[in-house]
Design an enzyme around this catalytic site. Structure first.
Site, PDB file in Angstrom:
ATOM      1  N   ARG A  32       0.832  -1.302  -0.131  1.00  0.00           N
ATOM      2  CA  ARG A  32       0.240   0.111   0.085  1.00  0.00           C
ATOM      3  C   ARG A  32       0.795   1.269  -0.122  1.00  0.00           C
ATOM      4  NH1 ARG A  32      -4.891  -1.698   0.019  1.00  0.00           N
ATOM      5  NH2 ARG A  32      -5.199  -4.066   1.042  1.00  0.00           N
TER       6      ARG A  32
ATOM      7  N   HIS B 132       4.421 -10.275  -5.852  1.00  0.00           N
ATOM      8  CA  HIS B 132       2.957  -9.925  -6.146  1.00  0.00           C
ATOM      9  C   HIS B 132       3.296  -8.245  -6.028  1.00  0.00           C
ATOM     10  CE1 HIS B 132      -1.338  -8.944  -6.542  1.00  0.00           C
ATOM     11  NE2 HIS B 132      -1.552 -10.029  -6.622  1.00  0.00           N
TER      12      HIS B 132
ATOM     13  N   TYR C 252      -0.889  -3.125  -4.754  1.00  0.00           N
ATOM     14  CA  TYR C 252      -2.216  -3.069  -5.063  1.00  0.00           C
ATOM     15  C   TYR C 252      -2.488  -1.645  -5.538  1.00  0.00           C
ATOM     16  CZ  TYR C 252      -3.129  -7.320  -2.301  1.00  0.00           C
ATOM     17  OH  TYR C 252      -3.262  -8.485  -2.011  1.00  0.00           O
TER      18      TYR C 252
ATOM     19  N   HIS D 207      -1.780  -7.450 -11.379  1.00  0.00           N
ATOM     20  CA  HIS D 207      -3.134  -7.128 -11.883  1.00  0.00           C
ATOM     21  C   HIS D 207      -3.196  -6.127 -12.874  1.00  0.00           C
ATOM     22  CE1 HIS D 207      -5.038  -8.237  -7.765  1.00  0.00           C
ATOM     23  NE2 HIS D 207      -4.281  -9.546  -8.137  1.00  0.00           N
TER      24      HIS D 207
ATOM     25  N   GLU E 196      -2.262 -11.409 -14.160  1.00  0.00           N
ATOM     26  CA  GLU E 196      -3.248 -12.283 -13.467  1.00  0.00           C
ATOM     27  C   GLU E 196      -4.726 -11.869 -13.901  1.00  0.00           C
ATOM     28  OE1 GLU E 196      -4.894 -13.160  -8.606  1.00  0.00           O
ATOM     29  OE2 GLU E 196      -3.016 -11.785  -9.044  1.00  0.00           O
TER      30      GLU E 196
ATOM     31  N   ASP F 265      -6.054 -17.113 -11.117  1.00  0.00           N
ATOM     32  CA  ASP F 265      -6.498 -17.512  -9.570  1.00  0.00           C
ATOM     33  C   ASP F 265      -7.905 -18.113  -9.656  1.00  0.00           C
ATOM     34  OD1 ASP F 265      -8.148 -16.492  -7.271  1.00  0.00           O
ATOM     35  OD2 ASP F 265      -6.562 -15.168  -6.873  1.00  0.00           O
TER      36      ASP F 265
ATOM     37  N   HIS G  25     -10.816 -16.025  -8.509  1.00  0.00           N
ATOM     38  CA  HIS G  25     -11.321 -14.718  -9.662  1.00  0.00           C
ATOM     39  C   HIS G  25     -11.860 -15.634 -10.776  1.00  0.00           C
ATOM     40  CE1 HIS G  25      -7.708 -12.047  -8.229  1.00  0.00           C
ATOM     41  NE2 HIS G  25      -8.620 -12.416  -7.259  1.00  0.00           N
TER      42      HIS G  25
ATOM     43  N   HIS H 294      -2.940 -19.155  -8.469  1.00  0.00           N
ATOM     44  CA  HIS H 294      -3.391 -18.765  -6.991  1.00  0.00           C
ATOM     45  C   HIS H 294      -4.578 -19.734  -6.515  1.00  0.00           C
ATOM     46  CE1 HIS H 294      -1.484 -14.635  -7.298  1.00  0.00           C
ATOM     47  NE2 HIS H 294      -0.750 -15.438  -6.994  1.00  0.00           N
TER      48      HIS H 294
ATOM     49  N   ASP I  51     -14.554 -10.708  -5.191  1.00  0.00           N
ATOM     50  CA  ASP I  51     -13.347 -11.220  -4.832  1.00  0.00           C
ATOM     51  C   ASP I  51     -13.300 -11.316  -3.055  1.00  0.00           C
ATOM     52  OD1 ASP I  51     -10.714 -11.960  -4.711  1.00  0.00           O
ATOM     53  OD2 ASP I  51      -9.649 -10.278  -5.589  1.00  0.00           O
TER      54      ASP I  51
ATOM     55  N   HIS J 155     -11.583 -14.509  -0.760  1.00  0.00           N
ATOM     56  CA  HIS J 155     -11.200 -15.529  -0.463  1.00  0.00           C
ATOM     57  C   HIS J 155     -11.497 -16.244   0.670  1.00  0.00           C
ATOM     58  CE1 HIS J 155      -7.364 -13.981  -3.207  1.00  0.00           C
ATOM     59  NE2 HIS J 155      -8.321 -13.773  -3.767  1.00  0.00           N
TER      60      HIS J 155
ATOM     61  N   GLU K 187      -3.445 -17.761  -1.304  1.00  0.00           N
ATOM     62  CA  GLU K 187      -3.437 -16.585  -0.897  1.00  0.00           C
ATOM     63  C   GLU K 187      -4.687 -16.482  -0.019  1.00  0.00           C
ATOM     64  OE1 GLU K 187      -2.102 -13.684  -4.336  1.00  0.00           O
ATOM     65  OE2 GLU K 187      -4.044 -14.597  -4.455  1.00  0.00           O
TER      66      GLU K 187
END
Length: 286
Positions: free
Chosen positions: A39, A69, A72, A109, A148, A182, A185, A219, A232, A234, A264
């Site tokens: 972040r 990864h 974000y 992403h 992804e 994923d 996803h 993923h 989304d 998980h 994840e």
């Protein structure tokens, strides 16, 4: 016979090399990390001694591949010039960190194309990635940027295999590129991976739009939301709307034996990482 690579996203608290130790302790032989805060815009500078320790720990514990990864915050197809400029700078930093750490894959992403058409978003994403990686020398490495697939929310690039495949096609002549799929996803985007018949139809779609060998990482995430919901969220392996059997099917599918399978899943209580890795290992063995 090729050894199956099963792991999970892990913390780098105490030093990036600690992730390899944590992986070994919970029975994983691959793992994913953030190279810096997910972040924050600015990528952390990799210390050569930390990179050396990570490479040595991975060699000692047979952890391969190392997957990173991307933050974000990065949106390579943002219509905002400021956000896109920050994203290009941040993504370049992520690539440089991944190469310094000896990671094989960097998962990205594709971003949100809100305010544009989907085709404009695709073009802008490819342009931004090309700009971010300009003059970086990938020769002599097995490094790849992995696009992804996403959960299919409105304006989210990569919600269909066709979009992922098209972006990969645009990038092939620019950077070493592959795909990360994923399970959550894929499921919430509307593809059937739960029924045996639906799974085969979905794999056929992957083959025709992306290419099976282009997929390098799965993923492995169960889903809290229903198929086609675009949400989304998980869940732990076998405890969501996907269920355990589809994971068993995927882990036993020789067409994806070259892939790394990395969870994840949530950490709701201590030991959840080990529990989810053990669940995947049990399904792979059974």
């Amino acid at each position: 016979m090729q050894k199956l690579r099963i792991g999970i996203h892990l913390s780098t608290s105490g030093g990036v090399y600690k992730a390899a130790e944590r992986a070994h302790e919970i029975g994983a032989n691959t793992f994913q990390i953030f190279s810096s805060s997910p972040r924050m815009w600015r990528a952390s500078k990799v210390k050569p001694e930390d990179a050396a320790k990570l490479k040595e720990a991975c060699r000692m514990y047979d952890c391969d591949p190392v997957v990173i990864h991307v933050s974000y915050l990065v949106n390579v197809c943002s219509q905002s010039e400021e956000v896109r400029a920050k994203s290009i700078t941040a993504f370049r930093g992520e690539v440089e960190s991944a190469l310094a750490l000896g990671a094989r894959y960097l998962v990205l992403h594709p971003g949100s194309w809100k305010g544009m058409t989907r085709d404009e978003g695709l073009a802008l994403a490819a342009e931004s990635i090309a700009k971010a990686t300009e003059s970086i020398d990938f020769s002599g490495t097995d490094f790849q940027i992995l696009i992804e697939n996403t959960a299919g929310a409105e304006f989210s690039l990569g919600g269909s295999f066709e979009q992922v495949g098209e972006l990969v096609s645009r990038l092939k002549k620019i950077v070493p590129v592959g795909v990360c799929l994923d399970t959550c996803h894929t499921h919430v985007a509307g593809y059937d991976i739960v029924s045996a018949e639906g799974y085969e139809e979905t794999v056929a779609l992957i083959k025709n739009t992306i290419g099976l060998k282009t997929v390098r990482v799965w993923h492995m995430n169960d889903a809290k939301a229903t198929r086609g919901s675009k949400l989304d969220r998980h869940d732990h392996i076998g405890e969501g709307t996907i269920g355990a059997e589809p994971f068993r099917r995927l882990l036993h599918d020789r067409r994806f034996a070259h892939c790394a399978f990395i969870a994840e899943t949530p950490v709701d209580e201590e030991g959840d990482d080990a529990r989810n890795v053990a669940a995947l290992r049990g399904l792979a063995a059974g």
